[in-house]
Scaffold this motif. Structure first.
Motif, PDB file in Angstrom:
ATOM      1  N   MET A   1       0.843  -1.198   0.000  1.00  0.00           N
ATOM      2  CA  MET A   1       0.000   0.000   0.000  1.00  0.00           C
ATOM      3  C   MET A   1       0.880   1.252   0.000  1.00  0.00           C
ATOM      4  O   MET A   1       1.716   1.431   0.886  1.00  0.00           O
ATOM      5  CB  MET A   1      -0.907   0.005   1.243  1.00  0.00           C
ATOM      6  CG  MET A   1      -1.841   1.205   1.325  1.00  0.00           C
ATOM      7  SD  MET A   1      -2.856   1.190   2.824  1.00  0.00           S
ATOM      8  CE  MET A   1      -3.907  -0.215   2.489  1.00  0.00           C
ATOM      9  N   GLN A   2       0.700   2.101  -0.995  1.00  0.00           N
ATOM     10  CA  GLN A   2       1.502   3.305  -1.070  1.00  0.00           C
ATOM     11  C   GLN A   2       0.953   4.382  -0.138  1.00  0.00           C
ATOM     12  O   GLN A   2      -0.194   4.317   0.312  1.00  0.00           O
ATOM     13  CB  GLN A   2       1.550   3.829  -2.505  1.00  0.00           C
ATOM     14  CG  GLN A   2       2.365   2.953  -3.439  1.00  0.00           C
ATOM     15  CD  GLN A   2       2.615   3.614  -4.769  1.00  0.00           C
ATOM     16  OE1 GLN A   2       2.076   4.669  -5.092  1.00  0.00           O
ATOM     17  NE2 GLN A   2       3.457   2.993  -5.578  1.00  0.00           N
ATOM     18  N   SER A   3       1.800   5.387   0.140  1.00  0.00           N
ATOM     19  CA  SER A   3       1.410   6.448   1.065  1.00  0.00           C
ATOM     20  C   SER A   3       1.537   7.811   0.405  1.00  0.00           C
ATOM     21  O   SER A   3       2.311   7.996  -0.539  1.00  0.00           O
ATOM     22  CB  SER A   3       2.290   6.410   2.320  1.00  0.00           C
ATOM     23  OG  SER A   3       3.617   6.813   2.011  1.00  0.00           O
ATOM     24  N   ILE A   4       0.764   8.759   0.930  1.00  0.00           N
ATOM     25  CA  ILE A   4       0.801  10.133   0.441  1.00  0.00           C
ATOM     26  C   ILE A   4       0.734  11.076   1.636  1.00  0.00           C
ATOM     27  O   ILE A   4      -0.078  10.894   2.542  1.00  0.00           O
ATOM     28  CB  ILE A   4      -0.349  10.412  -0.555  1.00  0.00           C
ATOM     29  CG1 ILE A   4      -0.297  11.852  -1.071  1.00  0.00           C
ATOM     30  CG2 ILE A   4      -1.708  10.091   0.054  1.00  0.00           C
ATOM     31  CD1 ILE A   4      -1.251  12.114  -2.230  1.00  0.00           C
ATOM     32  N   VAL A  28      -2.829   7.817   4.054  1.00  0.00           N
ATOM     33  CA  VAL A  28      -2.907   9.255   3.828  1.00  0.00           C
ATOM     34  C   VAL A  28      -2.473  10.033   5.067  1.00  0.00           C
ATOM     35  O   VAL A  28      -2.970   9.789   6.173  1.00  0.00           O
ATOM     36  CB  VAL A  28      -4.351   9.654   3.442  1.00  0.00           C
ATOM     37  CG1 VAL A  28      -4.469  11.162   3.300  1.00  0.00           C
ATOM     38  CG2 VAL A  28      -4.766   8.958   2.153  1.00  0.00           C
ATOM     39  N   GLY A  29      -1.572  10.972   4.863  1.00  0.00           N
ATOM     40  CA  GLY A  29      -1.143  11.885   5.917  1.00  0.00           C
ATOM     41  C   GLY A  29      -1.819  13.227   5.747  1.00  0.00           C
ATOM     42  O   GLY A  29      -1.603  13.907   4.732  1.00  0.00           O
ATOM     43  N   ALA A  73       3.514   4.985   8.228  1.00  0.00           N
ATOM     44  CA  ALA A  73       3.115   4.479   6.906  1.00  0.00           C
ATOM     45  C   ALA A  73       4.054   3.414   6.360  1.00  0.00           C
ATOM     46  O   ALA A  73       3.672   2.650   5.475  1.00  0.00           O
ATOM     47  CB  ALA A  73       3.019   5.633   5.913  1.00  0.00           C
ATOM     48  N   GLY A  74       5.284   3.380   6.843  1.00  0.00           N
ATOM     49  CA  GLY A  74       6.267   2.434   6.330  1.00  0.00           C
ATOM     50  C   GLY A  74       7.252   3.067   5.375  1.00  0.00           C
ATOM     51  O   GLY A  74       8.455   2.810   5.440  1.00  0.00           O
ATOM     52  N   GLU A  75       6.770   3.935   4.497  1.00  0.00           N
ATOM     53  CA  GLU A  75       7.627   4.723   3.619  1.00  0.00           C
ATOM     54  C   GLU A  75       6.822   5.898   3.077  1.00  0.00           C
ATOM     55  O   GLU A  75       5.592   5.912   3.145  1.00  0.00           O
ATOM     56  CB  GLU A  75       8.197   3.890   2.466  1.00  0.00           C
ATOM     57  CG  GLU A  75       7.178   3.366   1.481  1.00  0.00           C
ATOM     58  CD  GLU A  75       7.824   2.579   0.333  1.00  0.00           C
ATOM     59  OE1 GLU A  75       9.037   2.322   0.379  1.00  0.00           O
ATOM     60  OE2 GLU A  75       7.099   2.244  -0.618  1.00  0.00           O
ATOM     61  N   LEU A  76       7.529   6.882   2.545  1.00  0.00           N
ATOM     62  CA  LEU A  76       6.888   8.047   1.941  1.00  0.00           C
ATOM     63  C   LEU A  76       6.982   7.921   0.435  1.00  0.00           C
ATOM     64  O   LEU A  76       8.070   7.945  -0.137  1.00  0.00           O
ATOM     65  CB  LEU A  76       7.593   9.339   2.396  1.00  0.00           C
ATOM     66  CG  LEU A  76       7.150  10.639   1.700  1.00  0.00           C
ATOM     67  CD1 LEU A  76       5.691  10.943   2.011  1.00  0.00           C
ATOM     68  CD2 LEU A  76       8.049  11.798   2.112  1.00  0.00           C
ATOM     69  N   ASN A  77       5.825   7.767  -0.221  1.00  0.00           N
ATOM     70  CA  ASN A  77       5.811   7.614  -1.670  1.00  0.00           C
ATOM     71  C   ASN A  77       5.495   8.904  -2.415  1.00  0.00           C
ATOM     72  O   ASN A  77       6.123   9.202  -3.434  1.00  0.00           O
ATOM     73  CB  ASN A  77       4.790   6.549  -2.070  1.00  0.00           C
ATOM     74  CG  ASN A  77       5.113   5.190  -1.524  1.00  0.00           C
ATOM     75  OD1 ASN A  77       4.367   4.638  -0.718  1.00  0.00           O
ATOM     76  ND2 ASN A  77       6.237   4.623  -1.921  1.00  0.00           N
TER      77      ASN A  77
END
Length: 257
Positions: A1-4, A28-29, A73-77
């Motif tokens: 799952m990607q993050s924003i 989502v942040g 989130a695990g990482e920032l995409n």
């Protein structure tokens, strides 16, 4: 799952972006100087939404917010530099402190966000920056002098970093909407909004931000994306018209009735 991660995400365009990406399955942040409103939106969205405090003019707050978000989130995409303010009216009728505040938020906020985010973006499996520019960055806008100038700066930052960060595999793109139906444009003192009208919604802009996030990284992926038909026409004409024609068209757009 990607993050924003979205700055200025508690309301308006930022909230619309957060809502759309959450619906599409992103973490989502929602970061904003108005923490209570950010938390309210995060609660409405539910799982995979996180709210946090962020004054974009404060670099230390950027570092803390991005560290907190990435740990969650695990990482920032995807970083979306959305936070911005607008003062309208005759240049001399706006106090200099307000002009300076526009620079602090609209320009320094983007510089802070990009600079603080790079260490996180470099280690992500996919990384992209999307900046909120404006149709006001096509030609300098009377009665919106500092805002227009700030969006020219955002346009320049986007173009330069899109080239510079190619070495890291990070695309830096922007969207360029005309006036959008948000609180920012209420009671604006600028003839251009009366003459051009307000036809875009926050959801319209969010959809184009989503398309920027999903766009393939090719030589033909445009750095700038005008939002809405009128912006597309103005952007296209500005690239082929002589300077005096561009100036004349903006004189007509800014003419008070």
């Amino acid at each position: 799952m990607q993050s924003i991660f979205i700055s200025g995400a508690a309301q308006g365009i930022g909230a619309a972006i957060a809502t759309l990406f959450h619906q599409q399955g992103y973490k989502v942040g929602i970061y904003d100087i108005n923490i209570s409103q950010a938390e309210q939106l995060a609660q409405q969205l539910g799982n995979n939404a996180k709210a946090g405090l962020l004054d974009v003019s404060d670099y230390a707050q950027w570092q803390a917010a991005l560290t907190e978000f990435t740990a969650w989130a695990g990482e920032l995409n995807i970083l979306v530099n959305n936070a911005g303010i607008l003062y309208s009216g005759a240049f001399e009728n706006t106090d200099i402190q307000s002009h300076h505040r526009t620079v602090d938020i609209n320009i320094k906020g983007v510089l802070n966000g990009c600079h603080a985010a790079l260490p996180f973006l470099k280690t992500a499996s996919f990384a992209r920056v999307i900046n909120l520019s404006s149709a006001s960055a096509i030609y300098g806008q009377p009665d919106l002098v500092s805002y227009s100038a700030s969006k020219f700066a955002v346009r320049g930052i986007t173009e330069a970093l899109d080239i510079e960060w190619k070495k890291y595999g990070i695309r830096v793109l922007d969207v360029m909407p005309l006036f959008v139906q948000t609180a920012m444009v209420k009671n604006m003192d600028a003839a251009s909004i009366d003459n051009m009208g307000v036809h875009l919604t926050a959801s319209d802009v969010a959809k184009d931000v989503y398309s920027r996030a999903r766009a393939k990284d090719t030589l033909f992926t445009a750095t700038h994306l005008p939002v809405g038909l009128k912006t597309k026409v103005l952007f296209g004409l500005s690239s082929v018209s002589p300077q005096f024609v561009n100036r004349l068209s903006n004189l007509l757009i800014a003419r008070r009735k």
